[in-house]
Design a protein around this motif. Structure first.
Motif, PDB file in Angstrom:
ATOM      1  N   ILE A 321     -35.978 -15.683  -7.251  1.00 20.26           N
ATOM      2  CA  ILE A 321     -37.264 -15.361  -6.618  1.00 20.26           C
ATOM      3  C   ILE A 321     -37.213 -13.982  -5.951  1.00 20.26           C
ATOM      4  CG2 ILE A 321     -36.749 -16.483  -4.407  1.00 20.26           C
ATOM      5  CD1 ILE A 321     -40.196 -16.542  -6.122  1.00 20.26           C
ATOM      6  N   GLY A 398     -30.969 -14.450   1.668  1.00 20.90           N
ATOM      7  CA  GLY A 398     -30.283 -15.432   0.838  1.00 20.90           C
ATOM      8  C   GLY A 398     -29.466 -16.442   1.596  1.00 20.90           C
ATOM      9  N   GLU A 399     -28.963 -16.084   2.753  1.00 18.66           N
ATOM     10  CA  GLU A 399     -28.119 -16.985   3.542  1.00 18.66           C
ATOM     11  C   GLU A 399     -28.014 -16.418   4.948  1.00 18.66           C
ATOM     12  OE1 GLU A 399     -24.030 -16.495   2.301  1.00 18.66           O
ATOM     13  OE2 GLU A 399     -24.610 -14.774   1.134  1.00 18.66           O
ATOM     14  N   TRP A 424     -35.810 -14.374   6.260  1.00 20.17           N
ATOM     15  CA  TRP A 424     -35.676 -15.781   5.845  1.00 20.17           C
ATOM     16  C   TRP A 424     -36.863 -16.193   4.993  1.00 20.17           C
ATOM     17  CZ3 TRP A 424     -38.823 -20.052   6.182  1.00 20.17           C
ATOM     18  CH2 TRP A 424     -38.251 -21.243   5.689  1.00 20.17           C
ATOM     19  N   TRP A 425     -36.549 -16.755   3.852  1.00 26.55           N
ATOM     20  CA  TRP A 425     -37.595 -17.325   2.982  1.00 26.55           C
ATOM     21  C   TRP A 425     -36.960 -18.102   1.858  1.00 26.55           C
ATOM     22  CZ3 TRP A 425     -38.963 -14.866  -1.980  1.00 26.55           C
ATOM     23  CH2 TRP A 425     -38.175 -13.750  -2.285  1.00 26.55           C
ATOM     24  N   THR A 427     -37.588 -19.794  -2.496  1.00 27.63           N
ATOM     25  CA  THR A 427     -38.352 -19.783  -3.747  1.00 27.63           C
ATOM     26  C   THR A 427     -39.739 -20.380  -3.492  1.00 27.63           C
ATOM     27  OG1 THR A 427     -36.272 -20.194  -4.902  1.00 27.63           O
ATOM     28  CG2 THR A 427     -38.294 -20.530  -6.163  1.00 27.63           C
ATOM     29  N   ILE A 528     -31.254 -19.292  11.898  1.00 26.85           N
ATOM     30  CA  ILE A 528     -31.204 -20.241  10.791  1.00 26.85           C
ATOM     31  C   ILE A 528     -29.772 -20.761  10.659  1.00 26.85           C
ATOM     32  CG2 ILE A 528     -31.817 -20.619   8.359  1.00 26.85           C
ATOM     33  CD1 ILE A 528     -34.132 -19.344   9.999  1.00 26.85           C
ATOM     34  N   GLY A 540     -25.479 -17.040  -1.790  1.00 24.15           N
ATOM     35  CA  GLY A 540     -26.927 -16.861  -1.797  1.00 24.15           C
ATOM     36  C   GLY A 540     -27.618 -17.564  -2.952  1.00 24.15           C
TER      37      GLY A 540
HETATM   38  C1  7RM Z   1     -34.919 -15.964  -0.913  1.00 21.92           C
HETATM   39  C2  7RM Z   1     -34.001 -17.089  -1.303  1.00 21.92           C
HETATM   40  C3  7RM Z   1     -33.516 -20.413  -0.066  1.00 21.92           C
HETATM   41  C4  7RM Z   1     -32.498 -20.816   0.956  1.00 21.92           C
HETATM   42  C5  7RM Z   1     -33.114 -21.150   2.285  1.00 21.92           C
HETATM   43  C6  7RM Z   1     -31.964 -20.856   3.228  1.00 21.92           C
HETATM   44  C7  7RM Z   1     -31.277 -19.672   2.606  1.00 21.92           C
HETATM   45  C8  7RM Z   1     -32.507 -17.463   2.592  1.00 21.92           C
HETATM   46  C9  7RM Z   1     -32.001 -16.656   4.548  1.00 21.92           C
HETATM   47  C10 7RM Z   1     -31.406 -17.937   4.419  1.00 21.92           C
HETATM   48  C11 7RM Z   1     -30.542 -17.765   6.547  1.00 21.92           C
HETATM   49  C12 7RM Z   1     -31.794 -15.935   5.770  1.00 21.92           C
HETATM   50  N1  7RM Z   1     -34.579 -18.149  -1.920  1.00 21.92           N
HETATM   51  N2  7RM Z   1     -31.741 -18.397   3.184  1.00 21.92           N
HETATM   52  N3  7RM Z   1     -32.661 -16.405   3.406  1.00 21.92           N
HETATM   53  N4  7RM Z   1     -30.688 -18.479   5.418  1.00 21.92           N
HETATM   54  N5  7RM Z   1     -31.059 -16.531   6.735  1.00 21.92           N
HETATM   55  N6  7RM Z   1     -32.285 -14.704   5.983  1.00 21.92           N
HETATM   56  O1  7RM Z   1     -32.844 -17.011  -1.055  1.00 21.92           O
HETATM   57  O2  7RM Z   1     -34.796 -20.459  -2.776  1.00 21.92           O
HETATM   58  O3  7RM Z   1     -32.899 -19.156  -3.507  1.00 21.92           O
HETATM   59  O4  7RM Z   1     -32.901 -20.024  -1.288  1.00 21.92           O
HETATM   60  O5  7RM Z   1     -31.614 -19.727   1.210  1.00 21.92           O
HETATM   61  O6  7RM Z   1     -31.087 -21.943   3.255  1.00 21.92           O
HETATM   62  O7  7RM Z   1     -33.542 -22.485   2.320  1.00 21.92           O
HETATM   63  S1  7RM Z   1     -33.800 -19.471  -2.437  1.00 21.92           S
END
Ligand code: 7RM
Length: 658
Positions: A321, A398-399, A424-425, A427, A528, A540
């Motif tokens: 995404i 991603g994490e 943070w976001w 799919t 998060i 990620g």
């Molecule tokens: C964009 C993306 C989503 C999952 C989500 C979280 C983790 C994503 C952050 C994060 C902490 C962040 N889409 N996540 N961004 N955790 N800080 N900035 O990654 O659908 O592949 O994953 O990723 O757990 O639920 S995804």
């Protein structure tokens, strides 16, 4: 709640460093102070429909205006901007052709062996039109699903925009997934065509793709697929089936460079993208035309405070995404210059990223914490060899990012002068939901800070009540937003149950929950904590423990499997599998190898367990449920704490410990 996360409570509670936005940046920024942000946030919260209605009219071009901003009469199924007609491909291309932007670089592509291609907005428009006409020529029309299984080449972005142009929803399948995984997605989406390449370059190797498509389509497994379009990239020999397979360069080259964009209803499907959940097979997340366009457009503009002369680079793959929203749609919709890189840093070229920043004068750089941690490990001597003074803004996604990696990113890559946006976001959310705004939000290392205007995020308990300051809970969104997913492809029930029925507050309202734990600090900043469901985040990338378990038990030697995440310094989480074998099968080094490669074949190399532990039995409750909590503790070498009285056979635990 699982404790698999990078930000331990202890480390973030101690975090007291605050970095205010630079005066220079704030003075030029669209959203230039915390007050401005707060005003927008309050405005949106007070009257969601006026806020998004105005934004949609101002930021997008419409063939026909919408008559209603939001229909939320049948939650959780939202309808945004109904009555309107628009097209995201024309919002990303045609609208930039009137003025000086026509000759501005839209896309800079850097291939793994060092070849470079550039497209101005005018050129990209022509290429997309040609590809759109080629799709029409092979019988693809409005509503037909087109799967993309591509390396990171410009044709991947061109194909996405071409699909959108003629109203054919795309379903991009990450090129690192196996033929099996591709087949599942082709069948689920009833894809009519597949766009692929002979192969792609990945870390000094050519990876075949067309042969995987052949395998996926073999034995008439996907009867809906009638056509395969093949981009030539690696020059490997591939077999072409007459009447089914066409070369892109032969079919696309002779097409007309004009193709009128199809006026799409706001709620027409734009794409399906599969993502892992805690149960069953991956879900086909559905996004629609106008809401997704507005969300990626506006969030990109806000978060990166994009300017005309920026050169922006997001290191994701278009198969995820992040690539959809922030390599292709968000940047192009804003008329930005977006960079696409086929390769990845590798031992033979550890400075690959920094070289690219220096070479193209990149001003905004958006990557994943796992990459930053890997760079950190090999030391600053590598990036210190490059001139990265062009950078003005850094992003992560991603994490969770640990404060140490955040500080290193700021100091070593950003030269201490670039703000970091930790976004943070998911799919499912279409675009960023919680993130600093570089001209407004003071940042704290490790925190994604505050929700964007129009995002009613909160941290709640299992009844849906807000928890108190610094208390952990579920991260939720209380109101619909334009970029939200609309349904799970072919399974609206699963959409409702997975995201909207986990928490049902007593007032009957619908709140969105997609699996993360978080806490809010005294300033309202979000921290998060990672997934609280059975989803593992490896570098990620999202993987369902069930998916990996299914792959393992499909091997003839395996009787049962349980998969958990273990915290990992580099990847965020590593995959640990506990496996019991069929009678007469014995654990061995070669079986272990075999199982890893089997999972690679079933899902893809990213899903191969980092560790497999053979065991005579798995810890289960009397009702037969595997106690993952125990396995998680064992995998990370922690003491097994909490109640173990529900274990059916306590000796299993002792044997596992041994
Ligand atoms: C964009 C993306 C989503 C999952 C989500 C979280 C983790 C994503 C952050 C994060 C902490 C962040 N889409 N996540 N961004 N955790 N800080 N900035 O990654 O659908 O592949 O994953 O990723 O757990 O639920 S995804």
């Amino acid at each position: 709640m699982s404790s698999d996360n990078t930000n331990t409570i202890e480390s973030v509670l101690q975090e007291e460093r605050i970095f205010p936005p630079s005066v220079d940046l704030a003075s030029k920024a669209r959203i230039n102070s915390l007050d401005t942000y707060q005003r927008m946030f309050n405005e949106a919260n007070r009257d969601l429909e006026t806020f998004w209605g105005e934004a949609a009219r101002k930021e997008l071009q419409w063939f026909e205006p919408f008559s209603k901003v939001l229909d939320w009469t049948t939650p959780p199924f939202a309808r945004w901007f109904e009555g309107g007609k628009t097209n995201i491909s024309s919002n990303c291309l045609d609208r930039h052709l009137d003025g000086p932007r026509a000759d501005k670089t839209a896309l800079i592509w850097e291939g793994e062996p060092g070849d470079v291609r550039r497209f101005t907005y005018r050129e990209l428009h022509q290429e997309v039109c040609r590809a759109a006409n080629a799709l029409k020529a092979i019988g693809i029309g409005k509503g037909d699903l087109v799967a993309l299984y591509m390396p990171m080449v410009p044709e991947a972005a061109i194909a996405m925009l071409a699909c959108a142009r003629i109203g054919a929803p795309h379903s991009v399948v990450f090129g690192g997934f196996s033929a099996e995984a591709l087949r599942d997605r082709l069948i689920d989406g009833e894809a009519k065509a597949v766009i692929t390449a002979d192969g792609g370059f990945r870390k000094d190797k050519a990876i075949p793709l067309k042969s995987a498509v052949d395998q996926a389509l073999g034995e008439s497994a996907c009867p809906s697929v009638t056509t395969v379009l093949v981009v030539k990239r690696t020059n490997e020999s591939v077999s072409m089936e007459a009447g089914r397979d066409y070369w892109w360069h032969e079919l696309v080259a002779n097409q007309n460079t004009d193709c009128v964009a199809e006026p799409m209803d706001s709620e027409d499907r734009l794409f399906v993208l599969y993502t892992s959940g805690s149960t069953g097979k991956p879900k086909g997340v559905v996004h629609t035309t106008a809401g997704y366009n507005l969300w990626t457009h506006l969030t990109f503009q806000w978060i990166f405070d994009i300017r005309e002369d920026d050169v922006y680079w997001c290191t994701a793959d278009v198969g995820w995404i992040t690539g959809h929203s922030y390599i292709v749609y968000g940047p192009l919709s804003n008329g930005a210059t977006t960079v696409m890189y086929e390769g990845a840093p590798r031992p033979s070229n550890p400075g690959a990223f920094w070289e690219l920043i220096q070479k193209h004068g990149i001003t905004i750089f958006y990557t994943a914490p796992t990459a930053i941690r890997a760079f950190m490990k090999s030391g600053r001597s590598v990036p210190d060899n490059y001139d990265m003074t062009s950078l003005r803004l850094l992003g992560t996604v991603g994490e969770p990012i640990n404060p140490e990696a955040w500080m290193w990113y700021r100091e070593v890559i950003g030269g201490g002068r670039c703000p970091i946006v930790d976004t943070w976001w998911q799919t499912e959310t279409g675009g960023v939901m919680i993130s600093p705004l570089p001209g407004a939000t003071p940042t704290k290392p490790g925190s994604a800070t505050l929700p964007l205007p129009g995002v009613d995020a909160d941290v709640v308990d299992s009844e849906g009540n807000s928890v108190s300051v610094d208390e952990g809970g579920y991260l939720v969104v209380r109101k619909p937003w334009p970029g939200m997913m609309r349904t799970v492809h072919g399974n609206p029930k699963r959409f409702r149950e997975s995201y909207w029925e986990f928490l049902r507050p007593s007032d009957g309202s619908f709140i969105y929950f997609a699996g993360d734990g978080a806490r809010k600090d005294v300033d309202g900043y979000f921290w998060i904590m990672g997934r609280v469901d059975d989803v593992i985040n490896v570098s990620g990338h999202r993987l369902g423990t069930m998916e990996v378990e299914s792959a393992l038990v499909s091997h003839p030697a395996v009787s049962e499997a349980a998969v958990v995440g273990r915290p990992d310094d580099l990847k965020g989480e590593a995959i640990v599998a506990f496996v019991t074998l069929e009678n007469k099968r014995v654990a061995s080094e070669s079986l272990l190898k075999d199982l890893r490669s089997h999972v690679g074949q079933e899902i893809g190399p990213i899903a191969r367990p980092d560790e497999i532990r053979f065991s005579e039995a798995l810890p289960k409750t009397r009702s037969g449920k595997i106690m993952r909590r125990i396995l998680r503790a064992l995998a990370s070498g922690e003491e097994v704490s909490g109640d173990t009285s529900t274990l059916e056979d306590r000796s299993v635990l002792d044997r596992l410990r041994a």
